[in-house]
Structure formats: C-alpha cells, structure tokens
Design a protein around this motif. Structure first.
Motif, short mmCIF file in Angstrom:
data_model
loop_
_atom_site.label_atom_id
_atom_site.label_comp_id
_atom_site.label_asym_id
_atom_site.label_seq_id
_atom_site.Cartn_x
_atom_site.Cartn_y
_atom_site.Cartn_z
N LEU A 198 77.22 -9.36 8.64
CA LEU A 198 77.80 -10.49 7.91
C LEU A 198 79.08 -10.96 8.58
O LEU A 198 79.96 -11.53 7.94
CB LEU A 198 78.08 -10.08 6.45
CG LEU A 198 76.84 -9.91 5.56
CD1 LEU A 198 77.06 -8.85 4.50
CD2 LEU A 198 76.47 -11.23 4.91
N ALA A 235 69.74 -7.09 8.02
CA ALA A 235 69.59 -8.54 8.14
C ALA A 235 70.71 -9.13 8.99
O ALA A 235 71.85 -8.67 8.94
CB ALA A 235 69.60 -9.19 6.76
N ALA A 242 76.75 -16.89 7.75
CA ALA A 242 76.00 -17.48 6.63
C ALA A 242 76.94 -17.78 5.48
O ALA A 242 78.00 -17.15 5.34
CB ALA A 242 74.90 -16.52 6.18
N ALA A 263 69.00 -14.90 9.67
CA ALA A 263 69.40 -16.07 8.87
C ALA A 263 70.84 -16.46 9.19
O ALA A 263 71.66 -16.70 8.30
CB ALA A 263 69.23 -15.78 7.38
N THR A 264 71.15 -16.52 10.48
CA THR A 264 72.49 -16.90 10.90
C THR A 264 72.77 -18.35 10.48
O THR A 264 71.91 -19.22 10.59
CB THR A 264 72.64 -16.77 12.42
OG1 THR A 264 71.59 -17.50 13.05
CG2 THR A 264 72.54 -15.31 12.84
N LEU A 290 68.30 -6.52 1.90
CA LEU A 290 68.79 -7.23 3.09
C LEU A 290 69.20 -6.23 4.17
O LEU A 290 70.11 -6.49 4.96
CB LEU A 290 69.96 -8.13 2.71
CG LEU A 290 69.61 -9.35 1.85
CD1 LEU A 290 70.73 -9.69 0.89
CD2 LEU A 290 69.31 -10.55 2.74
N LEU A 308 73.01 -11.95 9.26
CA LEU A 308 73.52 -13.01 8.39
C LEU A 308 74.86 -13.53 8.89
O LEU A 308 75.70 -13.98 8.12
CB LEU A 308 73.66 -12.47 6.95
CG LEU A 308 72.38 -11.89 6.34
CD1 LEU A 308 72.71 -11.06 5.10
CD2 LEU A 308 71.41 -13.02 5.98
N ALA A 320 80.85 -14.38 7.87
CA ALA A 320 80.16 -15.00 6.72
C ALA A 320 81.16 -15.44 5.66
O ALA A 320 82.28 -14.93 5.56
CB ALA A 320 79.16 -14.02 6.12
#
Length: 419
Positions: free
Chosen positions: A207, A185, A190, A167-168, A182, A187, A210
C-alpha cells in the motif's frame, strides 16, 4: 501492461444482434419459459457491445473479450468471468455477487457502485477442454487479476477475494471491503479514502503511497504490509481515537444524563463526551441522551436503535456503520459528521420544538451519508447543504423543505422529485 489473450486461443467475434439473441434466450431460461438456453460467451469477442441492464446471472464469459463493453446495471451474479478481459468496460451499478473473476483484467474499468459481494478476483490460469486430458493449461503461468486504474468507488466488495490482485492507482474510495482478502495485493497509490476495510486481511499487501485517509481499519490483519508514504489521516484503527470510554465512568455518566433528562434538569447532570471513543459501549440502544454533547466523538458500529438524542451536539462525530433505526435526532447538530453505511430507517431528523412556535431544524451540513439507508426517515426542514449522499437510500423519506444545495447525489435513490 495489458493482459494478453490466452496463447493460441482464437476469439469468435459476435455481433450485437447475436448477443441480443443469446441474452434473450438466457432470460427465458432464467424465467422458466420455453426456448431458454444458458448464455455461453466463452472465448468470444464482445468488445464495445452493449449488454446494459441484462440479466446474465450464471452466464459463462470464460476468457471472453469485453474491452470497452457497456455492462451498466448488468446482473452477473455467480457468472463465470474467469480470465475475461474487461479493460475500460463500464460496469457502473452492476451486480457481480459471487462472480468468478480470477485472472481477469479490469484495467481502467468503471465499477462505481458495483455489488461484488464475495466475488473472487484471485490469480488463475486459463485452461481449455481436452478430450484426452479433460483440461489442458493454455497458459503455464498464473495470471493475476488486473484492476490498475479501475474505478471501484462505492463498490461493495465485502468478503471478496482479491489476494494477489494488481490494482495500482485504483479508486476504492467509499468502497465496502469488510472481511475482504487482500493478501499480497499490489495496491500502490490506490485511493481508499473513506473505505470500510474492517476485518480485511492485508497481510503482505503493498500500500505504498496509498490514500488511506478516513479509512476504517478496525480488526485488519496487517502482518508484513507496506504502508510507506501512505496517508492515514483520520483512519480508524483498533487503537482508541481520542479519550477511550474505558477510561471514563461512562455508565454513571449515562445514568446521570438520563436522570437529568427525566427530571427536567433538577437531578443528575448532563454528560459530555466530546472527542471520546465510545466504541467499547457496544450498545446504547433506547437510551435517553437528549442534548448530549459528543462533538468529534467516535460511535463507529454502535447499536443505537431508538436512542433519543434530540438537540444533541454531534458535529464531526463518527457514526459510520451505526444502527440508528428509529433514533430521535430532531434538531441535532450533525455538521460534518460521518454516517456512511449507517442504518437510519424510520429515524427522526426533523425540526425540534424548543419554544412556542420556535423550531430548531436538524443541521446535517456537509455530512457524509454514502451508502446510508434513510428509508422512511423524517427529514423535514433539515439542512443537507454540501452533503455527500452518494448511493444513499431515501425511499419514502419525508423530504419536505429539505435543503440539498450543493449535495453530491451520485446513485442516490428517492431524491428523484427534488430539484
């Protein structure tokens, strides 16, 4: 990258008319009427078609193509969307509670305000029925769920399973991700600005870069996570923010303040909790804290039902996820305060009488009320200028003479009669 269709699997293209007939039969089944049949769209192509507002709970969309489909306000609770391709689909305000989205693609999809409670977005494999083997694997590799660039702002993802999701650059701003899984994940970059991730498992999650500003990260599992270059300004963690209440004689201070209120100032003394972290209080239910000064204080998650805080100074305070049912906040100064996800049902936020024919209105200028519940609340004369009211509930609230100049009202309920 695009998620490819299952190798060797043909998709049957459906017309809008065919889809409407199948949806009508599903609705008849759901309402226990004659002529009903479960909607089965497995490996069908519904790209660009309209299913908005349909009740398709428990429907089968295994491996279906829903690219650019209109699924706004669609009810898809417990639906099987295993390996479905929903790139660019509009799922605004849809309900996907406990839906199976393993291996699906939500790249560029709009899931603003969607309810995805306990939805499963883990990786998965595409299989097909086989007479001899029962199921045969069409794709030999695990397919990750893709949500690159998806808009999940304000979505409810509480207790959802997103381990391994890609879910970049996705938008999770103001989303509810409490107790979500998560693990591992992806990310990167994000946007989680203002999201509530309390209790989430982010072990091994990427992350990097993020936006975690103002994110609730209380009780989060962070083993081996990567937050290189991430912005965490204003994030709420287990570490005390400001002055920890455990370092203050808060019980005596509250008793002194209550006595001060009860005796009209002749006994006790007013308490000051400016910039204090009050989370360890757990509950101040029903306390008399009139005229309390707690500017910039953290009340996150406290039980404050029935609390008396008339004329309180709460500018910039963090009151997210608080129970403020029936709280008396008449004339309170809440400018810039955070009240996202708080329960303010039946709360009093009207004017405070401070002298003969002199009223002090409540000041909620620039307040964050996303996903807050203000049903039946009294907001007469309150100033909400510049506030974010996205997805807040104002059903049956008293909004006489309220100032909503410049407010953000995306998905808010109960404000239909206000200009």
């Amino acid at each position: 990258m695009n998620t490819p269709a299952a190798a060797g699997q043909e998709h049957r293209r459906l017309t809008q008319q065919e889809v409407d007939v199948i949806c009508a039969k599903h609705d008849r089944l759901w309402s226990a009427r004659l002529g009903g049949a479960r909607a089965v769209f497995a490996f069908c192509d519904l790209s660009g078609l309209v299913l908005a507002g349909r009740n398709l709970c428990d429907a089968d969309f295994t491996g279906a193509l829903l690219v650019g489909a209109d699924l706004r306000r669609c009810k898809l609770d417990n639906a099987n969307l295993y390996g479905a391709d929903m790139q660019g689909a509009d799922l605004t305000d849809s309900s996907l509670r406990r839906a199976d989205l393993r291996g699906s693609s939500l790249r560029g999809a709009n899931l603003t305000g969607a309810d995805m409670f306990e939805a499963d977005l883990r990786e998965g494999q595409i299989a097909a029925a086989d007479r001899e083997k029962g199921y045969r694997i069409i794709e030999p590799v695990q397919r990750e769920a893709y949500a690159m660039g998806a808009n999940l702002s304000g979505a409810n993802l509480e207790r959802s399973r997103l381990s391994g999701i890609v879910a970049t650059k996705a938008d999770f701003s103001d989303a509810i991700l409490k107790d979500a899984k998560l693990v591992r994940a992806n990310l990167k970059q994000a946007n989680f600005n203002g999201a509530n991730m309390a209790g989430a498992d982010l072990s091994g999650a990427n992350l990097a870069g993020a936006d975690l500003r103002n994110t609730v990260l209380v009780g989060v599992k962070t083993m081996s996570w990567n937050v290189t270059g991430a912005s965490m300004e204003g994030a709420l963690t287990d570490k005390a923010s400001g002055v920890d209440v455990s370092d203050m004689p808060y019980e005596q201070m509250i008793a002194d303040h209550a006595r001060w209120c009860e005796t009209g100032g002749s006994e006790g003394k007013p308490s000051v909790f400016d910039k204090a972290d009050l989370r360890n209080l757990k509950s101040i239910r029903g306390f008399n804290l009139t005229a309390l000064s707690a500017k910039g204080a953290v009340f996150y998650g406290l039980d404050m039902e029935g609390v008396q805080m008339q004329g309180a100074q709460l500018e910039g305070a963090d009151l997210r996820a608080c129970n403020l049912r029936r709280a008396d906040l008449r004339g309170a100064r809440l400018k810039g305060a955070k009240l996202s996800g708080s329960d303010l049902r039946d709360a009093q936020l009207g004017p405070l009488l401070i002298g003969k024919e002199r009223l002090l209105p409540a000041d909620l200028t620039g307040v964050l009320l996303t996903n807050a519940d203000l049903a039946r609340a009294d907001l007469r004369g309150a100033c909400l200028a510049g506030a974010d009211l996205s997805r807040a509930n104002f059903t049956n609230a008293n909004l006489k003479d309220v100032d909503i100049t410049g407010t953000i009202r995306l998905g808010a309920r109960g404000l239909e009669d206000l200009i």
